[in-house]
Design a protein around this motif. Structure first.
Motif, PDB file in Angstrom:
ATOM      1  N   ASP A   1       0.839  -1.197   0.000  1.00 37.73           N
ATOM      2  CA  ASP A   1       0.000   0.000   0.000  1.00 37.73           C
ATOM      3  C   ASP A   1       0.875   1.249   0.000  1.00 37.73           C
ATOM      4  OD1 ASP A   1      -2.376  -1.494   0.188  1.00 37.73           O
ATOM      5  OD2 ASP A   1      -2.335  -1.458   2.382  1.00 37.73           O
TER       6      ASP A   1
ATOM      7  N   LYS B   1       2.724   1.816  -3.274  1.00 35.06           N
ATOM      8  CA  LYS B   1       1.810   2.260  -4.327  1.00 35.06           C
ATOM      9  C   LYS B   1       1.631   3.777  -4.267  1.00 35.06           C
ATOM     10  CE  LYS B   1      -2.907   1.407  -6.035  1.00 35.06           C
ATOM     11  NZ  LYS B   1      -3.522   2.721  -5.783  1.00 35.06           N
TER      12      LYS B   1
ATOM     13  N   ASN C   1     -14.103   6.258  -1.107  1.00 31.89           N
ATOM     14  CA  ASN C   1     -13.606   5.305  -2.103  1.00 31.89           C
ATOM     15  C   ASN C   1     -12.791   6.008  -3.193  1.00 31.89           C
ATOM     16  OD1 ASN C   1     -14.797   3.072  -0.860  1.00 31.89           O
ATOM     17  ND2 ASN C   1     -16.750   3.398  -1.912  1.00 31.89           N
TER      18      ASN C   1
ATOM     19  N   LYS D   1      -5.844   2.541  -1.497  1.00 34.96           N
ATOM     20  CA  LYS D   1      -5.927   1.084  -1.615  1.00 34.96           C
ATOM     21  C   LYS D   1      -6.789   0.654  -2.799  1.00 34.96           C
ATOM     22  CE  LYS D   1      -5.117  -0.099   3.245  1.00 34.96           C
ATOM     23  NZ  LYS D   1      -5.567  -0.890   4.397  1.00 34.96           N
ATOM     24  N   GLY D   2      -7.402   1.614  -3.460  1.00 30.66           N
ATOM     25  CA  GLY D   2      -8.236   1.295  -4.612  1.00 30.66           C
ATOM     26  C   GLY D   2      -7.411   1.232  -5.886  1.00 30.66           C
ATOM     27  N   ASN D   3      -8.062   1.550  -6.992  1.00 37.09           N
ATOM     28  CA  ASN D   3      -7.405   1.453  -8.293  1.00 37.09           C
ATOM     29  C   ASN D   3      -6.813   2.775  -8.771  1.00 37.09           C
ATOM     30  OD1 ASN D   3      -8.114  -1.303  -8.597  1.00 37.09           O
ATOM     31  ND2 ASN D   3     -10.189  -0.699  -9.213  1.00 37.09           N
ATOM     32  N   ARG D   4      -6.802   3.786  -7.889  1.00 39.36           N
ATOM     33  CA  ARG D   4      -6.332   5.098  -8.311  1.00 39.36           C
ATOM     34  C   ARG D   4      -4.948   5.389  -7.732  1.00 39.36           C
ATOM     35  NH1 ARG D   4     -10.427   9.708  -7.414  1.00 39.36           N
ATOM     36  NH2 ARG D   4      -9.785  10.305  -9.516  1.00 39.36           N
ATOM     37  N   SER D   5      -4.158   6.106  -8.489  1.00 35.87           N
ATOM     38  CA  SER D   5      -2.839   6.511  -8.013  1.00 35.87           C
ATOM     39  C   SER D   5      -2.985   7.710  -7.089  1.00 35.87           C
ATOM     40  CB  SER D   5      -1.939   6.883  -9.191  1.00 35.87           C
ATOM     41  OG  SER D   5      -2.399   8.079  -9.804  1.00 35.87           O
TER      42      SER D   5
END
Length: 367
Positions: free
Chosen positions: A46, A49, A311, A316-320
């Motif tokens: 995490d 990322k 969200n 932790k989602g799909n976004r930078s």
């Protein structure tokens, strides 16, 4: 990276873990035991990322301290420190912990990874197991002392004993100072709080507040007052960006005409990421109380900006992190600062112009 809204990337406030072994009575985790974000943590993946090499190139400091948790209970905490230091050993890591229940070997590894650029605050209010347990309920005194001593003896990290003044310790400040100096701590930080019955009677038992110290030990501000006693010749490294905060403070004040002066754009508190991975302008805006009220405005947490868009604002989602920080959503938040009828309650509580002017005098924005 693109920086659309003027965010400052040199200082980040991270909550690696919302876990904690203690039950401090005036911590949000104790006041709100059913809060869903308890027992969360950030993994090394995490963290990587969000903070790739490009982002780490812009960072000068990480403050590792949770709103409700303790960073040392993040299972990947040592790995996260190692990742940061392997990129740039001079990035400052400021760890704030109660220090309980870690082994000597864990502290030895922490000491090995730390260096002269770093600071650790041990939040300890007592002078032995029994006294410390009066507020730091369920603490483990010996492991705290082991951690302090190992950091003092086996690392160049700046070690700070940080205490809050309560009724039970107000007459023992000099004794605590002597103990801290004997262990090898570099400083003793003394905090005067406001979280007492005389100021918040409904929340803290009013005149029956057994933790409340004498009036002279209660903060005169809306937040806290802090004083530091130097115990050794070693002082924490003061980063260059702090020298520019006063100029930024006046610039921000002049740019914003409404009741809110967004101190998040100075960067002294740091952009905040909690243990769930949600990005906030600062940690003050992350408390999920059931409702908030300022100047007769009430809002339920579930309807607040940060709950509605958790969200979209989550690493932790799909976004930078770049996509999150440049999202149009922030414009919605900033636009509200210019209209006194649309201010977000969370920001009004901490960054109202009157409070900013009052608290500037004690150095909150320039230290």
């Amino acid at each position: 990276m693109q920086n659309r809204y003027g965010w400052q990337f040199y200082h980040w406030h991270i909550e690696p873990s919302s876990k904690c072994s203690l039950r401090c009575p005036r911590c949000p985790r104790t006041e709100l035991p059913d809060t869903p974000w308890l027992q969360k943590e950030l993994s090394l993946n995490d963290f990587k990322k969000a903070f790739d090499k490009e982002m780490l190139d812009q960072v000068k400091r990480f403050t590792m301290c949770g709103d409700v948790g303790d960073p040392i209970y993040c299972k990947d905490y040592l790995k996260i420190i190692e990742y940061i230091k392997s990129h740039n050993a001079s990035i400052q890591i400021f760890t704030i912990t109660n220090g309980s229940y870690k082994t000597k070997s864990w502290w030895e590894e922490f000491a090995r990874l730390s260096n002269k650029h770093d600071t650790i605050n041990f939040s300890v209010d007592g002078y032995d197991q029994e006294s410390n347990n009066l507020y730091r309920v369920n603490n483990h005194w010996q492991s705290i002392m082991d951690g302090m001593q190992i950091c003092c003896e086996k690392s160049d990290i700046h070690v700070n004993w940080a205490m809050i003044v309560f009724k039970f310790n107000q007459d023992y400040i000099d004794h605590i100072e002597s103990l801290a100096k004997k262990i090898g701590c570099n400083t003793l930080q003394i905090t005067y709080s406001t979280k007492f019955g005389s100021k918040y009677g409904e929340a803290y038992q009013g005149d029956c507040d057994e933790l409340e110290p004498d009036q002279k030990f209660i903060s005169r501000t809306d937040r806290y007052e802090r004083y530091t006693r130097q115990l050794s010749d070693r002082k924490p490294i003061r980063l260059d960006y702090m020298k520019t905060n006063m100029k930024k403070f006046y610039e921000i004040k002049s740019q914003w005409s409404g009741d809110i002066v967004p101190m998040c754009l100075i960067g002294n508190r740091g952009l905040y990421i909690n243990a769930e991975g949600v990005v906030f302008p600062c940690s003050w805006t992350s408390f999920p109380y059931k409702s908030l009220s300022v100047e007769n405005k009430t809002i339920n947490w579930k309807d607040s900006f940060f709950a509605k868009y958790r969200n979209e604002l989550n690493i932790k989602g799909n976004r930078s992190i770049e996509e999150i920080l440049n999202d149009d959503l922030w414009q919605k938040l900033f636009d509200s600062f210019k209209d006194n009828n649309k201010n977000w309650v969370e920001c009004s509580q901490k960054c109202h112009r009157d409070l900013v002017n009052k608290n500037y005098a004690v150095g909150y924005y320039t230290n």
